[in-house]
Design an enzyme around this catalytic site. Structure first.
Site, PDB file in Angstrom:
ATOM      1  CB  CYS B 100      -3.644 -27.620  -1.617  1.00 23.62           C
ATOM      2  SG  CYS B 100      -2.572 -28.990  -2.319  1.00 23.62           S
ATOM      3  CB  CYS B 104      -3.260 -36.060  -3.392  1.00 22.16           C
ATOM      4  SG  CYS B 104      -3.520 -34.638  -4.349  1.00 22.16           S
ATOM      5  CB  THR B 191       1.852 -29.376  -4.693  1.00 19.24           C
ATOM      6  OG1 THR B 191       1.207 -28.548  -5.755  1.00 19.24           O
ATOM      7  CG2 THR B 191       1.009 -29.358  -3.685  1.00 19.24           C
ATOM      8  CD  GLU B 258       1.330 -25.031  -5.243  1.00 20.05           C
ATOM      9  OE1 GLU B 258       1.347 -23.830  -4.599  1.00 20.05           O
ATOM     10  OE2 GLU B 258       0.794 -26.023  -4.863  1.00 20.05           O
ATOM     11  CG  HIS B 293      -3.193 -35.149  -9.533  1.00 18.74           C
ATOM     12  ND1 HIS B 293      -3.080 -35.210  -8.317  1.00 18.74           N
ATOM     13  CD2 HIS B 293      -2.749 -33.552  -9.761  1.00 18.74           C
ATOM     14  CE1 HIS B 293      -2.592 -34.082  -7.716  1.00 18.74           C
ATOM     15  NE2 HIS B 293      -2.436 -33.119  -8.401  1.00 18.74           N
ATOM     16  CE1 TYR B 297      -6.178 -31.671  -8.515  1.00 24.51           C
ATOM     17  CE2 TYR B 297      -7.035 -29.590  -8.659  1.00 24.51           C
ATOM     18  CZ  TYR B 297      -6.038 -30.299  -8.675  1.00 24.51           C
ATOM     19  OH  TYR B 297      -4.762 -29.568  -8.504  1.00 24.51           O
ATOM     20  CB  CYS B 300      -9.002 -32.098  -2.491  1.00 24.23           C
ATOM     21  SG  CYS B 300      -8.542 -31.734  -4.209  1.00 24.23           S
ATOM     22  CD  GLU B 444      -4.731 -26.470  -6.794  1.00 19.35           C
ATOM     23  OE1 GLU B 444      -3.993 -27.263  -7.071  1.00 19.35           O
ATOM     24  OE2 GLU B 444      -5.836 -26.410  -6.426  1.00 19.35           O
TER      25      GLU B 444
END
Lengths: 123, 508
Positions: B100, B104, B191, B258, B293, B297, B300, B444
């Site tokens: 990650c 973003c 994050t 995080e 968001h 996914y 990424c 995650e």
């Protein structure tokens, strides 16, 4: 272009405009519409007629029309890509599913808001 | 206008005086802390690739505010092309880091606030949007990284924010005056928090009138007085202090790093406040943020899948089984699932729409489908990576033992693969598979950007089930089928009457 100031008040049942308001109507392809597109157009037509205004919808882009209405079934608004051309002088209105001017409205409100917007342009 | 390089970004963090805690200690220098460095390297990649001619086309954008070239992570999307390039950027960065890259969340917060502040002002005559545009310009001109901070601790989930016994269960406004607001509370699982320049806080859920103090959005520098960070633990995290090889992905680590952010009497001046009590817009803000968001996914995580699929094939090849039919079958399954998720991400971007503010939003139904698929398919393609890589990924000796004179040579012999493959490379690749598939990356993928139940709520809400019923009724003959009547040239009832007559006459 015909304007509302050209339209005389007439007794009930008689149309105020001799020449119908010509509307170029474009439907998107309708792959997954959020709204009943023909029902919105039908209701719009009824609103014109109930106010004694003759209106004619035209699906042929080659004729001169007073307005262009884009009836997009969803907010993606496929029709806007090729039809929101500022070079043309014809006023253009676009419905984006249950939205107009990118503001959410109910399906029942759509034709009413559109009708009012058209009258504003005509006046 | 400066586009920072990766090195510039890391050096820029030195200027920030954060209060960070980890493993019972107060960290004196975030940049120099070995536990944090891999996460910082990953975020630095978002800066470095913006200077790479091979990637500038998707890593940079043109600011609609200034017309200047900016990093796409500070851009507000103004076309379908922008939305598509954003998810392409996500896949690229997943491929380059295997983890990650954190930035973003802030990007999506910027986009959600841009659209929502416009609509708040339209309704209420407030000036949040202009304030927000000034902040956005600041972010773009300085090329800053924002930690998007949405999730509150939330306490008793059956109670609304205003009903919590502990008011700090949700970040809230404690005081308002002419200069600004004072906030208290916390944001959890944030994050990239310790290596961002700014925090951009958003409400975490829809709110009611009684929750108006909790309806708050703002931006503050990370070293604002009263803010503390507690860095979270991850699976096998301290291996990076022991051995680069054992860490698996020592350069970039696992997930995003995080932290819990604690706000104690934090002052936010009005020019940095973008929502203060407009509870009726919280749901929309959350939905817009979550939509952007969730779209990411399928970018990424698919970038990560590219790495883990490559690693799985490498391990199979190193052991002489790359052409075995069951290996090819498993790799093909992994690829098909990953590309399905990628298709979802592209689709929700291509099906995006313009907002009142002029910015563009993704298709929310498809974005939620994207993320729901990720919550399932990441587990499945990681399971297949375990299947291919074998039990070694959980039984390898440590790098220290491999390097121990007298025993290391024996270990090396035990783990040899096919002729010509360097044994140390086998260790490295097996550790990479372990890192990506066994650790924090799985939960995650499940809970980042919202848990599956949240996606299902959105999917159900936007499914258009009434329209589907109408389609079924038309096909079943319950509702008039106008197209069918045109095809057969008569009303459906008359057509079926005639058809029944024909059937009766037909000899059997």
């Amino acid at each position: 272009m015909q304007t509302e100031s050209d339209l005389p008040d007439m007794p009930d049942g008689q149309c105020r405009n001799e020449r119908p308001i010509m509307i170029h109507l474009k439907y998107c392809g309708g792959c997954n519409p959020e709204i009943d597109r023909p029902a919105v157009v039908k209701r719009l037509e009824e609103l014109f007629l109930s106010n004694n205004l003759k209106v004619e919808f035209d699906f042929n882009s080659n004729r001169n029309t007073d307005l262009l209405i884009l009836v997009n079934g969803c907010p993606h608004a496929c029709l806007e890509k090729d039809n929101m051309n500022s070079a043309t002088m014809t006023p253009c209105f676009s419905i984006q599913g249950a939205m107009i001017d990118y503001r959410p409205v109910t399906e029942e409100e759509l034709p009413v808001i559109l009708y009012e917007k058209i009258l504003t342009i005509l006046s | 206008m400066a586009l920072m390089t990766g090195r510039d970004y890391i050096e820029s963090l030195r200027e920030l005086q954060l209060e960070v805690y980890f493993m019972g200690e107060k960290i004196t220098s975030v940049v120099d802390e070995p536990m944090f460095q891999p996460h910082i390297n990953t975020a630095a990649m978002t800066y470095e690739l913006a200077h790479d001619p091979q990637h500038q086309e998707i890593m940079t954008a043109t600011s609609h505010l200034t017309g200047e070239k900016i990093n796409r992570f500070t851009h507000v999307h103004h076309s379908i092309d922008d939305l598509v390039k954003k998810v392409r950027m996500m896949r690229l960065l997943g491929q380059k880091t295997g983890t990650c890259f954190q930035r973003c969340v802030g990007l999506d917060a910027l986009n959600a606030l841009y659209a929502t502040t416009y609509e708040i002002d339209e309704k209420n005559g407030t000036t949040y949007h202009e304030r927000f545009k000034k902040h956005l310009r600041h972010m773009q001109e300085k090329d800053l990284m924002s930690a998007g901070a949405m999730t509150d601790p939330r306490g008793d989930r059956s109670r609304r924010p205003s009903e919590q016994k502990n008011p700090n269960a949700y970040l809230h406004i404690s005081k308002k005056d002419n200069d600004g607001i004072i906030v208290n509370g916390a944001k959890a699982h944030i994050t990239g928090a310790i290596n961002s320049h700014e925090i951009i806080a958003l409400p975490t859920r829809a709110m009611g009138e009684n929750d108006s103090d909790f309806a708050v959005a703002f931006a503050v520098p990370v070293d604002t007085k009263g803010i503390k960070f507690v860095f979270a633990r991850q699976t096998n995290d301290t291996r990076r202090l022991e051995s680069p090889m054992d860490a698996g992905n020592p350069k970039y680590a696992i997930v995003g790093g995080e932290a819990l952010i604690i706000f104690k009497d934090v002052f936010v001046p009005w020019e940095r406040v973008f929502m203060a009590g407009e509870y009726e817009f919280c749901g929309q803000l959350v939905e817009t943020f979550a939509g952007h968001h969730r779209a990411n996914y399928g970018g990424c995580k698919v970038g990560l899948s590219d790495v883990v699929i490559g690693a799985s094939h490498w391990v199979a090849d190193a052991h002489g089984v790359a052409k075995a039919s069951h290996i090819i079958d498993k790799l093909t399954e992994m690829i098909a699932m990953a590309e399905t998720c990628w298709s979802c991400s592209l689709a929700c971007s291509y099906e995006g729409r313009k907002t009142q503010s002029g910015s563009y939003n993704i298709n929310p139904l498809l974005a939620n489908v994207t993320k729901l698929n990720i919550t399932r398919m990441v587990y499945e393609w990681m399971r297949l990576s375990h299947d291919i890589a074998g039990g070694k990924i959980i039984t390898l000796p440590s790098e220290s033992d491999i390097n121990l004179p007298g025993i290391g040579e024996v270990i090396t012999e035990c783990f040899e693969g096919k002729e010509g493959v360097i044994v140390n490379d086998i260790f490295k690749m097996l550790r990479l598979v372990e890192n990506m598939s066994v650790g924090a990356g799985l939960p995650e993928a499940m809970h980042g950007a919202g848990s599956p139940a949240a996606q299902k709520i959105m999917i159900a809400r936007r499914s258009g089930i009434e329209r589907k019923r109408e389609l079924a009724e038309t096909i079943a003959g319950i509702r008039t089928d106008e197209n069918f009547e045109k095809i057969v040239g008569k009303p459906e009832e008359e057509y079926w009457q005639e058809t029944k007559e024909k059937i009766k006459l037909k000899p059997r």
